[in-house]
Design an enzyme around this catalytic site. Structure first.
Site, PDB file in Angstrom:
ATOM      1  N   GLY A   1      16.910 -37.491  -4.367  1.00 39.18           N
ATOM      2  CA  GLY A   1      16.591 -38.822  -4.906  1.00 39.18           C
ATOM      3  C   GLY A   1      15.291 -39.254  -4.543  1.00 39.18           C
TER       4      GLY A   1
ATOM      5  N   GLU B   1      14.720 -31.247  -3.840  1.00 38.82           N
ATOM      6  CA  GLU B   1      15.359 -31.762  -4.817  1.00 38.82           C
ATOM      7  C   GLU B   1      16.274 -32.858  -4.527  1.00 38.82           C
ATOM      8  OE1 GLU B   1      16.650 -29.070  -8.129  1.00 38.82           O
ATOM      9  OE2 GLU B   1      16.063 -27.399  -6.939  1.00 38.82           O
TER      10      GLU B   1
ATOM     11  N   LEU C   1      22.459 -26.445  -6.568  1.00 37.84           N
ATOM     12  CA  LEU C   1      21.102 -26.060  -5.624  1.00 37.84           C
ATOM     13  C   LEU C   1      20.943 -24.562  -5.576  1.00 37.84           C
ATOM     14  CD1 LEU C   1      20.645 -29.037  -3.308  1.00 37.84           C
ATOM     15  CD2 LEU C   1      19.898 -28.787  -5.784  1.00 37.84           C
TER      16      LEU C   1
ATOM     17  N   GLU D   1       0.808  -1.148  -0.114  1.00 31.45           N
ATOM     18  CA  GLU D   1      -0.049  -0.058  -0.033  1.00 31.45           C
ATOM     19  C   GLU D   1       0.885   1.308  -0.081  1.00 31.45           C
ATOM     20  OE1 GLU D   1      -2.189  -3.015   2.758  1.00 31.45           O
ATOM     21  OE2 GLU D   1      -0.096  -2.660   2.167  1.00 31.45           O
TER      22      GLU D   1
END
Length: 332
Positions: free
Chosen positions: A269, A267, A205, A52
């Site tokens: 296995g 992320e 990553l 705002e």
């Protein structure tokens, strides 16, 4: 122009803040008078002005008295790191406030209406509520449960394998899909993986596109491992957390409580990913399917099996080069 039209512009503003505002929610606002857009803004980071006030600042050289402001979340009514937005709207002479969703913070919820109406301002809520709630899911989930919103991301062949046959290289998907993963990382506050994944694949990553890092830090990189001395992590160590194996829900809860994390992407296995599903901790799925058949022993989910199948809702399918992305919310 309808209220829905202007609120959709405010939603576009709010989307600019996704992944940048934790522990605050991403919020957008636009100011309109006589059908003319006077100002717009979005909350850029915790401690920075709310949407705002950004919109009011954007309209600083225009007369906003008598204007309508459209906000994607109920304006705050208490003084925290920033002043209450309700008072700012009153002081500016705004005549009408339209917002999409009531704030679930008990310190704010529903208070704005009474304060604004007492000042002679007309108030309408619920415009584009459903779309705004989707943007606010991570914030509301932490507020309601103490747990962040969890996305499972995976890339796999059509037969559900996450590795290619030996000698073929590591990538299953093409460049468009990998670029999309970068955009996805830029929307979350943390990336969760296992020590086994780090030892085997040595993934970065991280967000590696400079434009996507503008206005934010790298996501927290959270590695669950009992053997941290065997991990090879030489990038963004100041944003890396090592957590011993244990209660996965508690690991997530601590991320929300201690690091202010709202959203997490897995992320990892198949074994670790399956454990997250088996614990009932996954809210959303994003899978990139490559037009390959790979066989082999590495499925996307490699646990003991779920008690029952999970169905996705709000499913979205998008072609990225020769790959297909499937995205959906896990049915609760």
């Amino acid at each position: 122009m309808t209220d829905e039209h202007w609120m959709n512009l405010a939603l576009d503003e709010a989307r600019n803040g996704v992944g940048k505002t934790a522990p605050n929610p991403p919020v957008g606002a636009v100011i309109v008078k006589s059908g003319e857009l006077l100002g717009k803004g979005w909350h850029r980071a915790a401690g920075r002005p709310h949407a705002e006030r950004e919109a009011l600042a954007d309209a600083a050289n225009k007369d906003v008295r008598g204007a309508t402001i459209y906000i994607t979340l109920e304006p705050c009514s208490t003084h925290g790191r920033t002043p209450p937005c309700t008072q700012g709207l009153i002081d500016a002479g705004i005549a009408r406030v339209v917002y999409a969703v009531v704030d679930r913070n008990p310190d704010h919820a529903g208070r704005a209406d009474a304060l604004l109406r007492a000042a002679g301002i007309d108030v309408l809520s619920g415009v584009c509520r459903e779309e705004a709630e989707k943007l606010l899911r991570p914030f509301f989930k932490v507020r309601d449960t103490g747990l962040p919103w969890v996305i499972w991301k995976s890339a796999m062949s059509l037969d559900g394998r996450i590795t290619r046959p030996p000698g073929e290289g590591q990538w299953l998907t093409g460049e468009p899909a990998r670029a999309d993963v970068q955009k996805l990382r830029a929307t979350v506050d943390a990336i969760l993986t296992s020590g086994e994944t780090v030892r085997r694949d040595q993934p970065a990553l991280t967000i590696r596109v400079p434009e996507l890092l503008a206005g934010r830090q790298q996501p927290w990189r959270v590695v669950v491992s009992d053997f941290p001395e065997t991990l090879s992590l030489d990038e963004s160590m100041e944003r890396t957390l090592i957590r011993p194996r244990g209660d996965l829900a508690e690991i997530l809860r601590n991320l929300a409580r201690e690091q202010g994390v709202l959203s997490v992407m897995i992320e990892a296995g198949g074994v670790f990913s399956a454990a997250m599903f088996e614990a009932g901790l996954v809210d959303e799925v994003v899978v990139y399917y490559a037009p390959l058949l790979c066989g082999g022993p590495s499925p996307g989910l490699a646990g003991a099996g779920l008690k029952e199948s999970l169905r996705l809702e709000e499913t979205d399918f998008q072609q990225l080069g020769s790959d297909v992305r499937v995205r959906g919310v896990v049915r609760s």
